[in-house]
Write a protein that holds these residues in place. Structure first.
Motif, PDB file in Angstrom:
ATOM      1  N   ILE A  70      41.152  34.652  47.284  1.00  0.00           N
ATOM      2  CA  ILE A  70      41.297  34.963  48.707  1.00  0.00           C
ATOM      3  C   ILE A  70      40.250  35.992  49.089  1.00  0.00           C
ATOM      4  O   ILE A  70      40.070  36.995  48.395  1.00  0.00           O
ATOM      5  N   GLU A  71      39.567  35.729  50.187  1.00  0.00           N
ATOM      6  CA  GLU A  71      38.606  36.693  50.736  1.00  0.00           C
ATOM      7  C   GLU A  71      38.871  36.866  52.219  1.00  0.00           C
ATOM      8  O   GLU A  71      38.946  35.886  52.964  1.00  0.00           O
ATOM      9  N   ASN A  72      38.999  38.107  52.646  1.00  0.00           N
ATOM     10  CA  ASN A  72      39.034  38.436  54.063  1.00  0.00           C
ATOM     11  C   ASN A  72      37.650  38.954  54.423  1.00  0.00           C
ATOM     12  O   ASN A  72      37.294  40.081  54.076  1.00  0.00           O
ATOM     13  N   ARG A  73      36.864  38.133  55.084  1.00  0.00           N
ATOM     14  CA  ARG A  73      35.478  38.491  55.363  1.00  0.00           C
ATOM     15  C   ARG A  73      35.349  39.604  56.399  1.00  0.00           C
ATOM     16  O   ARG A  73      34.293  40.221  56.517  1.00  0.00           O
ATOM     17  N   GLU A  74      36.394  39.864  57.165  1.00  0.00           N
ATOM     18  CA  GLU A  74      36.328  40.922  58.170  1.00  0.00           C
ATOM     19  C   GLU A  74      36.534  42.303  57.550  1.00  0.00           C
ATOM     20  O   GLU A  74      35.862  43.266  57.916  1.00  0.00           O
ATOM     21  N   THR A  75      37.466  42.408  56.617  1.00  0.00           N
ATOM     22  CA  THR A  75      37.801  43.715  56.036  1.00  0.00           C
ATOM     23  C   THR A  75      37.213  43.928  54.649  1.00  0.00           C
ATOM     24  O   THR A  75      37.163  45.057  54.165  1.00  0.00           O
ATOM     25  N   GLY A  76      36.791  42.840  53.990  1.00  0.00           N
ATOM     26  CA  GLY A  76      36.305  42.950  52.622  1.00  0.00           C
ATOM     27  C   GLY A  76      37.408  42.838  51.586  1.00  0.00           C
ATOM     28  O   GLY A  76      37.132  42.809  50.386  1.00  0.00           O
ATOM     29  N   ALA A  77      38.665  42.796  52.021  1.00  0.00           N
ATOM     30  CA  ALA A  77      39.778  42.666  51.079  1.00  0.00           C
ATOM     31  C   ALA A  77      39.644  41.356  50.312  1.00  0.00           C
ATOM     32  O   ALA A  77      39.256  40.328  50.866  1.00  0.00           O
ATOM     33  N   CYS A  78      39.967  41.386  49.024  1.00  0.00           N
ATOM     34  CA  CYS A  78      39.866  40.173  48.221  1.00  0.00           C
ATOM     35  C   CYS A  78      40.866  40.229  47.077  1.00  0.00           C
ATOM     36  O   CYS A  78      41.308  41.308  46.662  1.00  0.00           O
ATOM     37  N   LEU A  79      41.213  39.059  46.583  1.00  0.00           N
ATOM     38  CA  LEU A  79      42.193  38.949  45.501  1.00  0.00           C
ATOM     39  C   LEU A  79      41.869  37.736  44.654  1.00  0.00           C
ATOM     40  O   LEU A  79      41.437  36.705  45.160  1.00  0.00           O
ATOM     41  N   VAL A  80      42.077  37.873  43.349  1.00  0.00           N
ATOM     42  CA  VAL A  80      41.998  36.742  42.436  1.00  0.00           C
ATOM     43  C   VAL A  80      43.242  36.777  41.564  1.00  0.00           C
ATOM     44  O   VAL A  80      43.657  37.841  41.093  1.00  0.00           O
ATOM     45  N   LYS A  81      43.843  35.613  41.395  1.00  0.00           N
ATOM     46  CA  LYS A  81      45.089  35.526  40.636  1.00  0.00           C
ATOM     47  C   LYS A  81      45.024  34.311  39.727  1.00  0.00           C
ATOM     48  O   LYS A  81      44.491  33.265  40.104  1.00  0.00           O
ATOM     49  N   LEU A  82      45.573  34.437  38.533  1.00  0.00           N
ATOM     50  CA  LEU A  82      45.655  33.325  37.592  1.00  0.00           C
ATOM     51  C   LEU A  82      47.007  33.393  36.910  1.00  0.00           C
ATOM     52  O   LEU A  82      47.361  34.417  36.316  1.00  0.00           O
ATOM     53  N   GLN A  83      47.785  32.312  37.026  1.00  0.00           N
ATOM     54  CA  GLN A  83      49.101  32.318  36.401  1.00  0.00           C
ATOM     55  C   GLN A  83      49.528  30.908  36.032  1.00  0.00           C
ATOM     56  O   GLN A  83      49.012  29.922  36.554  1.00  0.00           O
ATOM     57  N   SER A  84      50.484  30.834  35.115  1.00  0.00           N
ATOM     58  CA  SER A  84      51.000  29.552  34.648  1.00  0.00           C
ATOM     59  C   SER A  84      52.200  29.138  35.491  1.00  0.00           C
ATOM     60  O   SER A  84      52.684  29.899  36.331  1.00  0.00           O
ATOM     61  N   ASP A  85      52.690  27.925  35.245  1.00  0.00           N
ATOM     62  CA  ASP A  85      53.863  27.443  35.977  1.00  0.00           C
ATOM     63  C   ASP A  85      55.080  28.332  35.738  1.00  0.00           C
ATOM     64  O   ASP A  85      55.949  28.463  36.599  1.00  0.00           O
ATOM     65  N   SER A  86      55.139  28.941  34.558  1.00  0.00           N
ATOM     66  CA  SER A  86      56.279  29.804  34.237  1.00  0.00           C
ATOM     67  C   SER A  86      56.147  31.195  34.849  1.00  0.00           C
ATOM     68  O   SER A  86      57.038  32.023  34.700  1.00  0.00           O
ATOM     69  N   LYS A  88      53.713  33.471  34.191  1.00  0.00           N
ATOM     70  CA  LYS A  88      52.975  34.447  33.397  1.00  0.00           C
ATOM     71  C   LYS A  88      51.529  34.513  33.880  1.00  0.00           C
ATOM     72  O   LYS A  88      50.924  33.492  34.179  1.00  0.00           O
ATOM     73  N   GLY A  89      50.990  35.712  33.944  1.00  0.00           N
ATOM     74  CA  GLY A  89      49.609  35.842  34.389  1.00  0.00           C
ATOM     75  C   GLY A  89      49.319  37.225  34.913  1.00  0.00           C
ATOM     76  O   GLY A  89      49.945  38.204  34.513  1.00  0.00           O
ATOM     77  N   GLY A  90      48.379  37.297  35.822  1.00  0.00           N
ATOM     78  CA  GLY A  90      47.990  38.586  36.364  1.00  0.00           C
ATOM     79  C   GLY A  90      47.099  38.426  37.571  1.00  0.00           C
ATOM     80  O   GLY A  90      46.786  37.308  37.991  1.00  0.00           O
ATOM     81  N   ALA A  91      46.683  39.544  38.113  1.00  0.00           N
ATOM     82  CA  ALA A  91      45.855  39.531  39.318  1.00  0.00           C
ATOM     83  C   ALA A  91      45.046  40.813  39.399  1.00  0.00           C
ATOM     84  O   ALA A  91      45.416  41.842  38.827  1.00  0.00           O
ATOM     85  N   VAL A  92      43.935  40.725  40.104  1.00  0.00           N
ATOM     86  CA  VAL A  92      43.118  41.895  40.435  1.00  0.00           C
ATOM     87  C   VAL A  92      42.793  41.793  41.913  1.00  0.00           C
ATOM     88  O   VAL A  92      42.474  40.705  42.410  1.00  0.00           O
ATOM     89  N   TRP A  93      42.869  42.900  42.624  1.00  0.00           N
ATOM     90  CA  TRP A  93      42.589  42.849  44.056  1.00  0.00           C
ATOM     91  C   TRP A  93      42.008  44.165  44.542  1.00  0.00           C
ATOM     92  O   TRP A  93      42.181  45.217  43.929  1.00  0.00           O
TER      93      TRP A  93
END
Length: 429
Positions: A70-86, A88-93
């Motif tokens: 996800i990228e918000n081009r107006e504010t610069g906010a961004c997020l990347v997420k990777l997770q399994s169906d169960s 489990k996973g993580g994110a950085v934003w």
């Protein structure tokens, strides 16, 4: 975020864009890799705020992994997420300042949540080091971060990287020295690499459209499912994992292994530069970038104690008041014991000589400990792996550069722990 052994483990990584795309050395039909890099970079730059979803399959996972950018081009906010169906996973934003809350980078792996100190500044310094003199350092987004997902030889990774103006982040995974064939497909551009793997770039958006490896290497694939406009100011906020502010831990990019890909990208950039015709020697190349490199290492450590240095050792080295008191006693005793030898030696001179000796001892200690513990040897081990990816003509320069970069980082570590003390701070003695 990387998915590898054990089978249910998912770790999060951060990686940097490799910098400018050089002309491809292979004979390719149609536009060159460089030309497609420019064209797709323009497509990516022209995107409005977006949400992109991916699906990844790996032989090390019992279930598919789902990636989200996800990228918000107006504010610069961004997020990347990777997770399994169960789940489990993580994110950085990264989020900008709002409603009295300061901007910052955050990460969550499993139940552990972190405020990542220094990542934005690390990326800025990385941009300075890999940008040409006439290239803009930052895009119109702040602080120049962008989310990306990538399939590697052993891992599936999600990361925030350096958003170089006019370049698509998807090209960071396709060094031109490894491209053996370029195919212009109807909806994407496909790059075939020297290991048989392929990378596809979406013609419409410049985003990564897919990646894969030969079937005989196990089922590994990554594909872009859809790209949609980001709707609503709270669209990104809804995807941020829930975090108890009281449980947030302070950590540096280096401590969380989020700086490793940036180090790798910087190494390859410097190798390309050092191998160019008429290039300065590797030692001079690093000397010309000394201020930016020192700022780069400090940001990688989050302006905290460098990883691998015990907290009690750091406190002792940084106890300036205690050192001044001890050295004053030693200086006084030395003058009384041998007035002739100490004639004309001021306390400030004596203090600087003792600090110089302390730095020499610290350098020796770091070198010795790096042979025993992986924490202090991390950069050396990382660059050893990157050297194996170089083409034969680059290996000698690569080894020389790796040795100098490791020494540069260790010297920055010494100066961070034992900085120069202004004379004004010693005049009270």
């Amino acid at each position: 975020m990387a998915h590898n052994a054990p089978r249910d483990a998912i770790a999060l990584l951060s990686i940097a864009c490799a910098g400018l795309i050089a002309a491809c050395p292979y004979a390719l039909t149609g536009q060159s890799v460089e030309e497609w890099g420019v064209a797709l970079g323009q497509k990516y730059t022209a995107l409005d705020s977006f949400r992109a979803e991916y699906t990844a399959v790996s032989p090390t996972s019992d279930e598919p992994l789902h990636g989200l950018l996800i990228e918000n081009r107006e504010t610069g906010a961004c997020l990347v997420k990777l997770q399994s169906d169960s789940g489990k996973g993580g994110a950085v934003w990264w989020v900008p300042q709002r409603a009295g809350k300061e901007s910052g980078t955050y990460a969550k792996f499993g139940d552990s949540a972190f405020r990542v100190r220094g990542l934005a500044e690390l990326v800025r310094q990385h941009q300075k080091l890999v940008s040409s003199g006439d290239q803009k350092i930052q895009s119109n987004r702040s602080p120049g971060l962008a989310p990306c997902i990538q399939l590697g030889a052993d891992t599936i990774s999600a990361f925030l990287f350096s958003a170089a103006p006019g370049l698509s982040p998807a090209f960071s995974g396709a060094p031109t020295s490894r491209v053996e064939e370029l195919r212009e497909l109807k909806e994407s551009i496909e790059l075939i690499l020297d290991d048989g793997s392929w990378i596809r770039l979406d013609r419409k958006t410049g985003l990564l459209a897919g990646q894969g490896y030969p079937a005989d290497q196990g089922e590994r694939s990554l594909r872009l499912e859809n790209v949609k406009p980001l709707e609503g100011n709270d669209a990104l906020a809804r995807e941020i994992p829930s975090v108890d502010p009281a449980s947030l831990q302070e950590a540096s990019p280096e401590a969380l292994r989020l700086a490793d890909p940036l180090h790798s990208a910087l190494f390859h950039h410097l190798v390309e530069k050092a191998c160019a015709e008429g290039a300065p020697s590797p030692a001079r190349l690093l000397a010309e970038n000394a201020p930016a490199l020192r700022a780069y290492w400090l940001a990688a450590w989050g302006y905290l104690v460098p990883p691998g240095v015990p907290a009690n050792v750091a406190r002792m080295l940084q106890d300036l008041k205690g050192q001044k008191q001890q050295y004053l006693r030693d200086w006084t005793a030395a003058k009384e014991a041998d007035p002739n030898a100490m004639e004309g030696v001021s306390f400030i001179q004596y203090f600087r000589l003792r600090r110089m000796k302390l730095r020499e001892d610290l350098r020796s200690k770091i070198d010795a400990e790096s042979k025993q513990g992986p924490a202090l040897a991390r950069l050396q081990l990382l660059l050893d792996g990157e050297i194996s990816k170089l083409i034969p003509a680059q290996v000698a320069r690569g080894r020389e550069l790796a040795k100098l970069i490791v020494a540069n980082q260790r010297e920055a570590m010494v100066i961070a722990l034992l900085p120069e003390v202004p004379e004004k701070a010693l005049q009270s003695f």
